[in-house]
Design a protein around this motif. Structure first.
Motif, PDB file in Angstrom:
ATOM      1  N   ASP A  36      -6.886  15.734 -14.065  1.00  0.00           N
ATOM      2  CA  ASP A  36      -8.375  16.129 -14.156  1.00  0.00           C
ATOM      3  C   ASP A  36      -8.973  17.098 -13.337  1.00  0.00           C
ATOM      4  OD1 ASP A  36      -9.757  14.825 -16.562  1.00  0.00           O
ATOM      5  OD2 ASP A  36      -8.314  13.647 -16.047  1.00  0.00           O
ATOM      6  N   PHE A  37      -9.530  18.333 -13.385  1.00  0.00           N
ATOM      7  CA  PHE A  37     -10.269  19.142 -12.528  1.00  0.00           C
ATOM      8  C   PHE A  37     -11.784  18.834 -12.884  1.00  0.00           C
ATOM      9  CE2 PHE A  37      -5.985  20.931 -13.471  1.00  0.00           C
ATOM     10  CZ  PHE A  37      -5.755  20.945 -11.932  1.00  0.00           C
ATOM     11  N   LEU A  38     -12.289  18.349 -11.672  1.00  0.00           N
ATOM     12  CA  LEU A  38     -13.764  17.750 -11.690  1.00  0.00           C
ATOM     13  C   LEU A  38     -14.673  18.818 -11.592  1.00  0.00           C
ATOM     14  CD1 LEU A  38     -12.934  14.417 -10.032  1.00  0.00           C
ATOM     15  CD2 LEU A  38     -12.675  14.985 -12.456  1.00  0.00           C
ATOM     16  N   ASP A  39     -14.638  19.774 -10.677  1.00  0.00           N
ATOM     17  CA  ASP A  39     -15.739  20.656 -10.419  1.00  0.00           C
ATOM     18  C   ASP A  39     -15.192  21.929 -10.048  1.00  0.00           C
ATOM     19  OD1 ASP A  39     -14.771  19.896  -7.998  1.00  0.00           O
ATOM     20  OD2 ASP A  39     -16.593  19.555  -6.913  1.00  0.00           O
ATOM     21  N   VAL A  40     -14.345  22.489 -10.748  1.00  0.00           N
ATOM     22  CA  VAL A  40     -13.624  23.636 -10.218  1.00  0.00           C
ATOM     23  C   VAL A  40     -14.222  25.023 -10.469  1.00  0.00           C
ATOM     24  CG1 VAL A  40     -11.271  22.540  -9.908  1.00  0.00           C
ATOM     25  CG2 VAL A  40     -11.943  23.786 -12.043  1.00  0.00           C
ATOM     26  N   ALA A  41     -15.233  25.022 -11.613  1.00  0.00           N
ATOM     27  CA  ALA A  41     -15.536  26.317 -11.943  1.00  0.00           C
ATOM     28  C   ALA A  41     -16.383  27.025 -10.655  1.00  0.00           C
ATOM     29  CB  ALA A  41     -16.888  26.033 -12.992  1.00  0.00           C
ATOM     30  N   GLY A  42     -16.047  28.300 -10.332  1.00  0.00           N
ATOM     31  CA  GLY A  42     -16.660  29.112  -9.236  1.00  0.00           C
ATOM     32  C   GLY A  42     -16.307  28.627  -7.887  1.00  0.00           C
ATOM     33  N   SER A  43     -15.139  27.842  -7.597  1.00  0.00           N
ATOM     34  CA  SER A  43     -14.619  27.417  -6.422  1.00  0.00           C
ATOM     35  C   SER A  43     -14.455  28.274  -5.587  1.00  0.00           C
ATOM     36  CB  SER A  43     -13.784  26.267  -6.580  1.00  0.00           C
ATOM     37  OG  SER A  43     -12.519  26.681  -7.344  1.00  0.00           O
ATOM     38  N   SER A  44     -13.870  29.339  -6.075  1.00  0.00           N
ATOM     39  CA  SER A  44     -13.410  30.363  -5.094  1.00  0.00           C
ATOM     40  C   SER A  44     -14.609  31.740  -5.057  1.00  0.00           C
ATOM     41  CB  SER A  44     -12.176  31.064  -5.410  1.00  0.00           C
ATOM     42  OG  SER A  44     -11.146  30.150  -5.155  1.00  0.00           O
TER      43      SER A  44
END
Length: 368
Positions: free
Chosen positions: A169-177
């Motif tokens: 599960d990816f919890l908060d990856v939007a815009g992480s880079s």
């Protein structure tokens, strides 16, 4: 802990397959704290720079020249910190500019095997802080009788046989880079006369229609790699897109990934061919697939699946060796699209554990 072995130094390491990649997993305390010395050690361990990596344990391909450095987490909301490092095969270069969702699949089992996380009876959830981008993921590892198991009935394309499932599960990856799901603020941009969607849901990806590159999108990775004009054009777009995605000069970076899309051939939602960034992936990366699936859910994008999607859907992302299933839950649409959850199935397997040896001088105060 690293130990002297004559004029060599031995370093505890696990060789693991994570998803469709393979690499060495280390405890952070077993590597030099100084980054320059750490990178020199990892280059020597893998055998880079050399196209065969003959003097190290690397597999002479970007997908088998990867490193995970794991430690107890510095965050209250995570169990372990995971730093991914890409060791370039033919250059003396170690990159930390991206996450790797495939190698991530092995972090949970490794953390349990090494005692960083205490196994529970049945399954164990491992909360992972992905140091490269600061994002969080959760891996559910099967641990009957408090022991990691690797064999089971789960199958992922690109890996022979079946293995124990690891749910990610990816919890908060939007815009992480890149700082935003849509780094340019647009659903579609134009670069060198080509319409693209620039997106970052865990992996910065430039989505392009294969037809706009003069391809069908169904060519083999080898056929695309042999097409020098296409490779040059894709790289020219990548360099400009990197600036637009807040990544700066990406000449020496492994992001953004470039994904060429075409209509699905085998019942999926889209067919893909992905540059990583200069070789063409035999499958597709985990987080790359998540970003492409997000583009499919994004109305008006280059990859718009025409679903007017609301709520949850499992996207089937076709790649050269099969499918990648990504479960998405979203709210809103267009520029207001918000990713609530991204989840997928991976497997991993411990292949070997022991010690990898490098020159002792790499740990000492000798000039590098």
């Amino acid at each position: 802990m690293a130990r002297a072995q004559g004029d060599q130094r031995s370093i505890p390491a696990y060789l693991m397959r994570g998803g469709t990649s393979k690499g060495l997993y280390f405890l952070a305390d077993d590597l030099p704290a100084d980054r320059v010395r750490r990178d020199a050690v990892l280059l020597a361990a893998m055998g880079s720079p050399d196209t065969r990596q003959i003097d190290g344990v690397g597999g002479a391909h970007p997908l088998t020249s990867k490193i995970a450095v794991v430690s107890k987490s510095t965050r209250h909301d995570a169990d372990v910190d995971y730093l991914f490092l890409q060791v370039v095969v033919d250059k003396a270069e170690v990159s930390d500019t991206q996450n790797c969702g495939n190698i991530l699949a092995g972090v949970g089992p490794f953390a349990i095997e090494t005692g960083l996380v205490v196994a529970q009876d049945g399954f164990t959830d491992v909360r992972i802080h992905m140091v490269n981008t600061g994002a969080l993921a959760k891996a559910r590892v099967l641990t009957p009788h408090r022991r990691v198991i690797y064999h089971g009935a789960a199958r992922i394309d690109g890996v022979p046989g079946t293995h124990a499932p690891i749910m990610m599960d990816f919890l908060d990856v939007a815009g992480s880079s890149c700082g935003a799901l849509l780094p340019s603020g647009n659903v579609i941009d134009e670069v060198d006369g080509v319409k693209v969607t620039l997106i970052d849901n865990g992996m910065p990806v430039v989505v392009i229609k294969a037809a706009d590159m003069g391809l069908s999108g169904y060519e083999s990775p080898a056929e695309i790699e042999d097409n020098a004009p296409v490779r040059a054009r894709v790289e020219a777009i990548r360099l400009k897109a990197g600036l637009m995605m807040n990544l700066g000069d990406v000449t020496k970076k492994s992001v953004p990934k470039m994904t060429l899309i075409a209509p699905a051939q085998h019942g999926g939602d889209v067919s893909t061919r992905t540059f990583i960034p200069h070789r063409v992936h035999e499958a597709i990366g985990v987080l790359g697939a998540v970003s492409v699936a997000t583009a499919c859910a994004l109305q008006g994008s280059v990859a718009d699946a025409g679903l007017a999607m609301k709520g949850s859907k499992t996207f089937q992302i076709e790649h050269p060796t099969g499918f990648f299933s990504v479960e998405m839950q979203v709210e809103g649409e267009g520029k207001q699209l918000k990713v609530v959850r991204s989840a997928l199935l991976r497997t991993a397997r411990l292949l070997m554990r022991g010690e990898v040896l490098v020159a002792a001088s790499l740990f000492a105060g000798d000039p590098l």
